[in-house]
Design a protein around this motif. Sequence first.
Motif, mmCIF file in Angstrom:
data_model
loop_
_atom_site.group_PDB
_atom_site.id
_atom_site.type_symbol
_atom_site.label_atom_id
_atom_site.label_comp_id
_atom_site.label_asym_id
_atom_site.label_seq_id
_atom_site.Cartn_x
_atom_site.Cartn_y
_atom_site.Cartn_z
ATOM 1 N N ARG A 114 -24.312 59.988 16.683
ATOM 2 C CA ARG A 114 -25.306 60.719 15.883
ATOM 3 C C ARG A 114 -24.713 61.290 14.609
ATOM 4 N N ASN A 115 -23.641 62.056 14.742
ATOM 5 C CA ASN A 115 -23.071 62.722 13.577
ATOM 6 C C ASN A 115 -21.552 62.686 13.698
ATOM 7 N N ARG A 116 -20.956 61.708 13.081
ATOM 8 C CA ARG A 116 -19.517 61.493 13.188
ATOM 9 C C ARG A 116 -18.722 62.666 12.619
ATOM 10 N N ARG A 117 -19.166 63.220 11.520
ATOM 11 C CA ARG A 117 -18.442 64.337 10.892
ATOM 12 C C ARG A 117 -18.466 65.600 11.762
ATOM 13 N N ALA A 118 -19.580 65.855 12.403
ATOM 14 C CA ALA A 118 -19.683 67.035 13.277
ATOM 15 C C ALA A 118 -18.775 66.878 14.493
ATOM 16 N N VAL A 119 -18.705 65.678 15.036
ATOM 17 C CA VAL A 119 -17.833 65.430 16.182
ATOM 18 C C VAL A 119 -16.379 65.600 15.777
ATOM 19 N N GLU A 120 -16.029 65.078 14.625
ATOM 20 C CA GLU A 120 -14.648 65.196 14.144
ATOM 21 C C GLU A 120 -14.285 66.657 13.888
ATOM 22 N N ALA A 121 -15.186 67.408 13.287
ATOM 23 C CA ALA A 121 -14.920 68.828 13.026
ATOM 24 C C ALA A 121 -14.763 69.598 14.335
ATOM 25 N N ALA A 122 -15.620 69.325 15.299
ATOM 26 C CA ALA A 122 -15.513 69.997 16.597
ATOM 27 C C ALA A 122 -14.223 69.607 17.320
ATOM 28 N N GLY A 123 -13.844 68.349 17.209
ATOM 29 C CA GLY A 123 -12.612 67.883 17.845
ATOM 30 C C GLY A 123 -11.375 68.506 17.230
ATOM 31 N N ILE A 124 -11.327 68.597 15.909
ATOM 32 C CA ILE A 124 -10.182 69.226 15.236
ATOM 33 C C ILE A 124 -10.136 70.710 15.572
ATOM 34 N N HIS A 125 -11.292 71.339 15.628
ATOM 35 C CA HIS A 125 -11.334 72.766 15.977
ATOM 36 C C HIS A 125 -10.834 72.989 17.418
ATOM 37 N N GLN A 126 -11.208 72.115 18.341
ATOM 38 C CA GLN A 126 -10.846 72.291 19.746
ATOM 39 C C GLN A 126 -9.399 71.891 20.030
ATOM 40 N N PHE A 127 -8.948 70.768 19.453
ATOM 41 C CA PHE A 127 -7.639 70.225 19.811
ATOM 42 C C PHE A 127 -6.577 70.397 18.738
ATOM 43 N N GLY A 128 -6.982 70.592 17.502
ATOM 44 C CA GLY A 128 -6.021 70.584 16.404
ATOM 45 C C GLY A 128 -5.845 69.152 15.917
ATOM 46 N N HIS A 129 -5.240 69.007 14.721
ATOM 47 C CA HIS A 129 -5.091 67.670 14.123
ATOM 48 C C HIS A 129 -4.236 66.746 14.992
ATOM 49 N N GLU A 130 -3.147 67.271 15.527
ATOM 50 C CA GLU A 130 -2.202 66.430 16.268
ATOM 51 C C GLU A 130 -2.810 65.872 17.554
ATOM 52 N N LEU A 131 -3.464 66.718 18.332
ATOM 53 C CA LEU A 131 -4.036 66.236 19.593
ATOM 54 C C LEU A 131 -5.354 65.490 19.390
ATOM 55 N N TRP A 132 -6.122 65.855 18.351
ATOM 56 C CA TRP A 132 -7.401 65.189 18.128
ATOM 57 C C TRP A 132 -7.217 63.701 17.858
ATOM 58 N N ARG A 133 -6.132 63.325 17.229
ATOM 59 C CA ARG A 133 -5.943 61.897 16.939
ATOM 60 C C ARG A 133 -5.759 61.077 18.217
ATOM 61 N N TRP A 134 -5.433 61.755 19.334
ATOM 62 C CA TRP A 134 -5.289 61.038 20.608
ATOM 63 C C TRP A 134 -6.572 61.043 21.426
ATOM 64 N N VAL A 135 -7.562 61.826 21.012
ATOM 65 C CA VAL A 135 -8.855 61.880 21.701
ATOM 66 C C VAL A 135 -9.930 61.156 20.896
ATOM 67 N N ASP A 136 -9.814 61.183 19.585
ATOM 68 C CA ASP A 136 -10.805 60.617 18.676
ATOM 69 C C ASP A 136 -11.124 59.165 19.050
ATOM 70 N N PRO A 137 -12.394 58.868 19.378
ATOM 71 C CA PRO A 137 -12.739 57.514 19.801
ATOM 72 C C PRO A 137 -12.614 56.475 18.687
ATOM 73 N N VAL A 138 -12.635 56.903 17.434
ATOM 74 C CA VAL A 138 -12.557 55.972 16.311
ATOM 75 C C VAL A 138 -11.110 55.601 15.990
ATOM 76 N N ASN A 139 -10.163 56.402 16.380
ATOM 77 C CA ASN A 139 -8.756 56.217 16.023
ATOM 78 C C ASN A 139 -8.031 55.328 17.033
ATOM 79 N N SER A 140 -8.644 54.234 17.427
ATOM 80 C CA SER A 140 -8.079 53.367 18.449
ATOM 81 C C SER A 140 -7.328 52.206 17.806
ATOM 82 N N ALA A 141 -6.177 51.876 18.383
ATOM 83 C CA ALA A 141 -5.387 50.724 17.941
ATOM 84 C C ALA A 141 -4.994 49.922 19.173
ATOM 85 N N LEU A 142 -5.907 49.106 19.659
ATOM 86 C CA LEU A 142 -5.698 48.396 20.925
ATOM 87 C C LEU A 142 -4.586 47.354 20.857
ATOM 88 N N ARG A 143 -4.212 46.933 19.652
ATOM 89 C CA ARG A 143 -3.186 45.894 19.543
ATOM 90 C C ARG A 143 -1.791 46.448 19.290
#
Length: 165
Positions: A114-143
């Motif tokens: 629905r709102n990618r920016r709101a999810v990212e802002a909530a994720g950074i607020h909850q986890f911080g930049h370092e941990l959010w990159r490991w939870v963020d569903p868009v930041n995937s590198a399967l290869r």
Amino acid sequence: MTRVGAVLACVLAVVLIELVAIGQARELLLVAAGIPVAVGLGWLVWSLFEQFDTSDESDIDEMENGPAEILRRWQARAQMLVDRADGTRAEWDRHLRPLLAKEFELASGQRATRNRRAVEAAGIHQFGHELWRWVDPVNSALRDQTGRAPGRAALAEILSRLQRM
């Protein structure tokens, strides 16, 4: 003796009894032929009852161990997921990231579609930049088979922050 063998034996017995009865007494022919047929059918019914017997003790043991077996499987799956935290980034992205992202969506009430920016802002607020990159569903590198996953400590911190939500 198999079922086919039993049927053939009964048919052979009926034929032999009929041959003997024809020469001896024709009035007993029907009764004499019915005896092997009844024995064969009785054996067949008995074998079917044995095959579908539900009072087997091993079934009772499985029912008694049901919750224990479920717990053992859950623990094995949890241990496998924790072990992947120390693996490669591809393993993390394939197995842990979807679970963590889904738990974050459920806990925060924010849907990434629905709102990618709101999810990212909530994720950074909850986890911080370092941990959010490991939870963020868009930041995937399967290869990425060479990059390392963040490890058990990061997974434990992510889970504790999810729990506090």
